[in-house]
Design a protein around this motif. Structure first.
Motif, PDB file in Angstrom:
ATOM      1  N   LYS A   1     101.368  61.079   7.943  1.00  0.00           N
ATOM      2  CA  LYS A   1     101.182  61.760   6.664  1.00  0.00           C
ATOM      3  C   LYS A   1      99.824  61.400   6.074  1.00  0.00           C
ATOM      4  CE  LYS A   1     106.083  61.680   5.678  1.00  0.00           C
ATOM      5  NZ  LYS A   1     107.114  61.076   4.836  1.00  0.00           N
ATOM      6  N   LYS A   2      99.067  62.418   5.735  1.00  0.00           N
ATOM      7  CA  LYS A   2      97.729  62.220   5.168  1.00  0.00           C
ATOM      8  C   LYS A   2      97.800  61.489   3.829  1.00  0.00           C
ATOM      9  CE  LYS A   2      93.532  64.928   4.567  1.00  0.00           C
ATOM     10  NZ  LYS A   2      92.950  66.266   4.697  1.00  0.00           N
ATOM     11  N   THR A   3      98.877  61.692   3.095  1.00  0.00           N
ATOM     12  CA  THR A   3      99.009  61.074   1.775  1.00  0.00           C
ATOM     13  C   THR A   3      99.218  59.563   1.840  1.00  0.00           C
ATOM     14  OG1 THR A   3     101.378  61.592   1.795  1.00  0.00           O
ATOM     15  CG2 THR A   3      99.905  63.171   0.707  1.00  0.00           C
ATOM     16  N   ASP A   4      99.608  59.040   3.006  1.00  0.00           N
ATOM     17  CA  ASP A   4      99.827  57.600   3.156  1.00  0.00           C
ATOM     18  C   ASP A   4      98.538  56.825   3.391  1.00  0.00           C
ATOM     19  OD1 ASP A   4     102.529  57.996   2.877  1.00  0.00           O
ATOM     20  OD2 ASP A   4     102.961  57.876   5.026  1.00  0.00           O
ATOM     21  N   TYR A   5      97.459  57.523   3.718  1.00  0.00           N
ATOM     22  CA  TYR A   5      96.214  56.867   4.136  1.00  0.00           C
ATOM     23  C   TYR A   5      95.088  57.074   3.133  1.00  0.00           C
ATOM     24  CZ  TYR A   5      98.442  56.146   8.604  1.00  0.00           C
ATOM     25  OH  TYR A   5      99.312  55.745   9.581  1.00  0.00           O
ATOM     26  N   ASP A   6      94.189  56.096   3.091  1.00  0.00           N
ATOM     27  CA  ASP A   6      92.938  56.241   2.351  1.00  0.00           C
ATOM     28  C   ASP A   6      92.024  57.065   3.256  1.00  0.00           C
ATOM     29  OD1 ASP A   6      90.580  56.059   0.986  1.00  0.00           O
ATOM     30  OD2 ASP A   6      90.618  53.868   0.786  1.00  0.00           O
TER      31      ASP A   6
ATOM     32  N   TYR B   1      94.577  51.256  16.202  1.00  0.00           N
ATOM     33  CA  TYR B   1      94.471  50.212  15.186  1.00  0.00           C
ATOM     34  C   TYR B   1      94.291  50.806  13.792  1.00  0.00           C
ATOM     35  CZ  TYR B   1      92.551  46.488  12.328  1.00  0.00           C
ATOM     36  OH  TYR B   1      92.322  45.613  11.303  1.00  0.00           O
ATOM     37  N   VAL B   2      93.464  51.841  13.694  1.00  0.00           N
ATOM     38  CA  VAL B   2      93.205  52.468  12.391  1.00  0.00           C
ATOM     39  C   VAL B   2      94.508  52.947  11.764  1.00  0.00           C
ATOM     40  CG1 VAL B   2      92.152  54.476  11.262  1.00  0.00           C
ATOM     41  CG2 VAL B   2      90.808  53.095  12.836  1.00  0.00           C
ATOM     42  N   PHE B   3      95.377  53.530  12.546  1.00  0.00           N
ATOM     43  CA  PHE B   3      96.598  54.091  11.991  1.00  0.00           C
ATOM     44  C   PHE B   3      97.749  53.091  11.886  1.00  0.00           C
ATOM     45  CE2 PHE B   3      94.173  57.789  13.169  1.00  0.00           C
ATOM     46  CZ  PHE B   3      94.277  58.530  12.000  1.00  0.00           C
ATOM     47  N   LYS B   4      97.638  51.970  12.536  1.00  0.00           N
ATOM     48  CA  LYS B   4      98.666  50.937  12.428  1.00  0.00           C
ATOM     49  C   LYS B   4      98.308  49.867  11.395  1.00  0.00           C
ATOM     50  CE  LYS B   4     101.377  52.497  15.639  1.00  0.00           C
ATOM     51  NZ  LYS B   4     102.686  53.021  15.336  1.00  0.00           N
ATOM     52  N   SER B   5      97.033  49.755  11.063  1.00  0.00           N
ATOM     53  CA  SER B   5      96.570  48.713  10.164  1.00  0.00           C
ATOM     54  C   SER B   5      96.886  49.048   8.706  1.00  0.00           C
ATOM     55  CB  SER B   5      95.059  48.537  10.320  1.00  0.00           C
ATOM     56  OG  SER B   5      94.571  47.636   9.360  1.00  0.00           O
ATOM     57  N   LYS B   6      97.215  48.021   7.945  1.00  0.00           N
ATOM     58  CA  LYS B   6      97.456  48.193   6.509  1.00  0.00           C
ATOM     59  C   LYS B   6      96.158  48.412   5.740  1.00  0.00           C
ATOM     60  CE  LYS B   6     101.525  45.271   6.623  1.00  0.00           C
ATOM     61  NZ  LYS B   6     102.134  44.031   6.170  1.00  0.00           N
ATOM     62  N   ARG B   7      95.038  48.068   6.332  1.00  0.00           N
ATOM     63  CA  ARG B   7      93.742  48.181   5.657  1.00  0.00           C
ATOM     64  C   ARG B   7      93.361  49.627   5.368  1.00  0.00           C
ATOM     65  NH1 ARG B   7      89.657  44.982   9.252  1.00  0.00           N
ATOM     66  NH2 ARG B   7      88.316  45.336   7.462  1.00  0.00           N
ATOM     67  N   PHE B   8      93.938  50.568   6.098  1.00  0.00           N
ATOM     68  CA  PHE B   8      93.574  51.965   5.943  1.00  0.00           C
ATOM     69  C   PHE B   8      94.640  52.770   5.197  1.00  0.00           C
ATOM     70  CE2 PHE B   8      91.205  50.407   9.544  1.00  0.00           C
ATOM     71  CZ  PHE B   8      89.933  50.865   9.263  1.00  0.00           C
ATOM     72  N   ARG B   9      95.643  52.103   4.683  1.00  0.00           N
ATOM     73  CA  ARG B   9      96.713  52.780   3.952  1.00  0.00           C
ATOM     74  C   ARG B   9      96.482  52.684   2.448  1.00  0.00           C
ATOM     75  NH1 ARG B   9     101.186  53.981   7.101  1.00  0.00           N
ATOM     76  NH2 ARG B   9     101.158  53.007   9.133  1.00  0.00           N
ATOM     77  N   LYS B  10      96.961  53.689   1.720  1.00  0.00           N
ATOM     78  CA  LYS B  10      96.908  53.624   0.260  1.00  0.00           C
ATOM     79  C   LYS B  10      97.886  52.575  -0.236  1.00  0.00           C
ATOM     80  CE  LYS B  10      95.453  58.285  -0.805  1.00  0.00           C
ATOM     81  NZ  LYS B  10      95.838  59.571  -1.389  1.00  0.00           N
ATOM     82  N   ASN B  11      99.091  52.599   0.307  1.00  0.00           N
ATOM     83  CA  ASN B  11     100.123  51.635  -0.027  1.00  0.00           C
ATOM     84  C   ASN B  11     100.446  50.856   1.245  1.00  0.00           C
ATOM     85  OD1 ASN B  11     102.304  50.202  -0.879  1.00  0.00           O
ATOM     86  ND2 ASN B  11     103.621  51.964  -1.227  1.00  0.00           N
ATOM     87  N   PRO B  12     100.064  49.589   1.333  1.00  0.00           N
ATOM     88  CA  PRO B  12     100.278  48.816   2.568  1.00  0.00           C
ATOM     89  C   PRO B  12     101.722  48.769   3.038  1.00  0.00           C
ATOM     90  CG  PRO B  12      98.832  47.612   1.096  1.00  0.00           C
ATOM     91  CD  PRO B  12      99.351  48.804   0.335  1.00  0.00           C
TER      92      PRO B  12
END
Length: 105
Positions: free
Chosen positions: A34-39, A87-98
């Protein structure tokens, strides 16, 4: 096999160019991500360079401009970029809400 790498390179260069323009045609389309989950700005900032690297490596492998040893090195680098994409999609660093990527128990 060369045609597969040419095709992959063309897709990667197209996606890289789109990401440089702030658009996307491949990452968030047709997936359960979901695009809304990511920064999106952070994701695009990393993914555009990964896709450009994938494109250059694919074209280098397909055109056989390097020796066999360097082609294997290109394949290894290509594998590393695939790991970086994951890694980009599994990492919490790239999420809006970790916490958004965790499975509910």
């Amino acid at each position: 096999m060369d045609l597969i790498f040419w095709f992959m390179g063309a897709l990667c260069i197209a996606e890289g160019i789109d990401l440089f323009m702030g658009k996307d045609f491949m990452i968030f389309v047709g997936t359960n991500v979901k695009k809304t989950d990511y920064d999106v700005d952070k994701v695009y900032a990393v993914e555009k360079w990964l896709f450009i690297a994938d494109a250059l490596l694919s074209f280098a492998i397909a055109s056989h401009i390097f020796s066999e040893r360097l082609e294997w090195a290109c394949m290894g680098l290509f594998a590393l970029t695939l790991v970086a994409h994951v890694y980009v999609f599994k990492s919490k660093r790239f999420r809006k809400n970790p916490e958004s990527g965790k499975k509910k128990k």
